[in-house]
Scaffold this motif. Structure first.
Motif, PDB file in Angstrom:
ATOM      1  N   TYR A 139      59.520  38.851  -0.245  1.00 46.83           N
ATOM      2  CA  TYR A 139      61.416  39.140   0.847  1.00 46.83           C
ATOM      3  C   TYR A 139      61.977  38.759   1.754  1.00 46.83           C
ATOM      4  O   TYR A 139      62.803  38.715   2.311  1.00 46.83           O
ATOM      5  N   SER A 140      60.352  39.218   2.768  1.00 50.08           N
ATOM      6  CA  SER A 140      60.959  38.517   4.114  1.00 50.08           C
ATOM      7  C   SER A 140      61.579  37.239   4.018  1.00 50.08           C
ATOM      8  O   SER A 140      62.149  37.069   4.875  1.00 50.08           O
ATOM      9  N   SER A 141      60.923  36.005   3.114  1.00 45.46           N
ATOM     10  CA  SER A 141      61.634  34.903   3.655  1.00 45.46           C
ATOM     11  C   SER A 141      62.870  34.621   2.767  1.00 45.46           C
ATOM     12  O   SER A 141      63.712  33.848   3.508  1.00 45.46           O
ATOM     13  N   LEU A 142      63.679  35.732   1.892  1.00 41.60           N
ATOM     14  CA  LEU A 142      64.463  35.429   1.128  1.00 41.60           C
ATOM     15  C   LEU A 142      65.206  36.228   1.937  1.00 41.60           C
ATOM     16  O   LEU A 142      66.507  35.635   2.223  1.00 41.60           O
ATOM     17  N   MET A 143      65.408  37.397   2.507  1.00 38.76           N
ATOM     18  CA  MET A 143      65.802  37.609   3.385  1.00 38.76           C
ATOM     19  C   MET A 143      65.944  37.336   4.819  1.00 38.76           C
ATOM     20  O   MET A 143      67.524  37.112   5.404  1.00 38.76           O
ATOM     21  N   ASN A 144      65.220  36.287   6.156  1.00 32.63           N
ATOM     22  CA  ASN A 144      65.032  35.484   6.511  1.00 32.63           C
ATOM     23  C   ASN A 144      66.432  34.843   6.389  1.00 32.63           C
ATOM     24  O   ASN A 144      66.832  34.515   7.220  1.00 32.63           O
ATOM     25  N   SER A 145      66.089  33.544   5.161  1.00 33.07           N
ATOM     26  CA  SER A 145      67.001  32.205   4.384  1.00 33.07           C
ATOM     27  C   SER A 145      68.706  32.602   4.806  1.00 33.07           C
ATOM     28  O   SER A 145      69.423  31.897   5.283  1.00 33.07           O
TER      29      SER A 145
END
Length: 346
Positions: A258-264
């Protein structure tokens, strides 16, 4: 003195209006992208809502959906304004509202920037909600006969298989809870009785994990029971041998996903923010350039456009003074209301 003053002739004003019209419709597409990203993140969070403690994690997708819709509305309207700016008769109806519209655009840019920051900084709340939700989900893993919880075993198993993880922080978390349902325990067995009696809470605890923790790429058949008993398995040492289980906890795996999704999505929102700031600055130049036309009957005359009518310190000082006047006006109204009606003459 005006800030960043630029001279415009008719040709430049037309090019600016046309360029802004194109950028606004490009920003409408960007707003649709933001809306789609927020909807996708919301669906991904809904998929695993059973292992999340509360709904705080939906703040980011809801914000992305909201600013995506606002971007479509504001930029559609701005595109219409830029299109009508080429015709003095049509532009006249927008003229009284442009300052208010530009102020709203500035507030929207601030909101968009804050949403982009939230995509990067709300990792902590997501981590806490995942930790609590996963811990509760593991407790309900055995309740396959309880209404409302009978789906939890399937949810946890699919989660561990999909994200290649085991437990909350690791596979040893399963040692601390009873994850085997009582209906599958033989209470006449001495081993079962001894394990239950040895526990203060009367739970059946084992040094084993569910099958979904097994790593299928391991060459050795999965050892999921008696993990700490070396004598129970041939050529096995749980302290030195690499276990054929997923070693990463599901909290870390989900948080990374989820962090990678939110960072993108945060990067995408920042790019849209830069586009919106450029459009707002362009609208300000177009507005001031059209206002500066000295002779409306001569559209080919030159005019000046700027971002701020005064310098930044002077503009800030004028803004603070306007706030003070507004505060004093409210105070006078409040005092007048408290004084009440004047006494009648005798």
């Amino acid at each position: 003195m005006a800030l960043l003053k630029v001279k415009f002739d008719q040709k430049k004003r037309v090019k600016l209006a046309q360029g802004l019209w194109l950028l606004n419709w490009l920003s409408v597409l960007a707003g649709i992208v933001l809306f789609s990203l927020g909807l996708f993140l919301k669906i991904e969070l809904r998929k695993r809502s059973e292992v999340m403690n509360n709904s705080e994690s939906h703040f980011v997708p809801n914000s992305l959906i909201g600013v995506g819709l606002l971007s479509c509305v504001f930029n559609s309207l701005a595109g219409k304004i830029c299109y009508d700016a080429l015709d003095p008769a049509k532009y006249a109806k927008w003229k009284p509202w442009l300052k208010v519209y530009l102020a709203v655009c500035v507030l929207f840019n601030v909101l968009l920037f804050l949403v982009a920051l939230c995509c990067f900084v709300l990792r902590g709340s997501l981590e806490s909600t995942l930790a609590t939700g996963l811990r509760n989900g593991m407790k309900y893993y055995r309740d396959t006969d309880t209404p409302g919880r009978c789906f939890m075993k399937k949810t946890i198993d699919l989660l561990q298989i999909e994200f290649k993880c085991c437990g909350n922080n690791g596979f040893r978390d399963w040692f601390e809870i009873q994850w085997i349902s009582n209906r599958y325990l033989d209470f006449s067995s001495k081993e079962v009785k001894d394990r239950i009696k040895s526990n203060v809470d009367g739970r059946y605890l084992v040094d084993g994990v569910p099958f979904s923790c097994c790593n299928p790429s391991s060459p050795r058949p999965c050892i999921q029971y008696q993990l700490t008993n070396n004598s129970a398995h041939y050529s096995y040492d749980h302290q030195t041998e690499e276990l054929n289980l997923w070693l990463r906890g599901c909290r870390a795996a989900l948080l990374s996903y989820y962090s990678s999704l939110m960072n993108s999505m945060g990067v995408a929102t920042l790019l849209v923010w830069l586009l919106e700031v450029s459009i707002t600055a362009g609208l300000r130049y177009l507005h001031t350039a059209l206002e500066g036309v000295s002779n409306p009957e001569d559209p080919e005359c030159e005019s000046e456009g700027w971002l701020l009518e005064k310098s930044v310190p002077e503009t800030w000082k004028a803004f603070l003074e306007s706030l003070k006047k507004l505060g004093k006006g409210n105070q006078v109204e409040a005092e007048g209301a408290d004084a009440g009606p004047a006494p009648e003459a005798g």
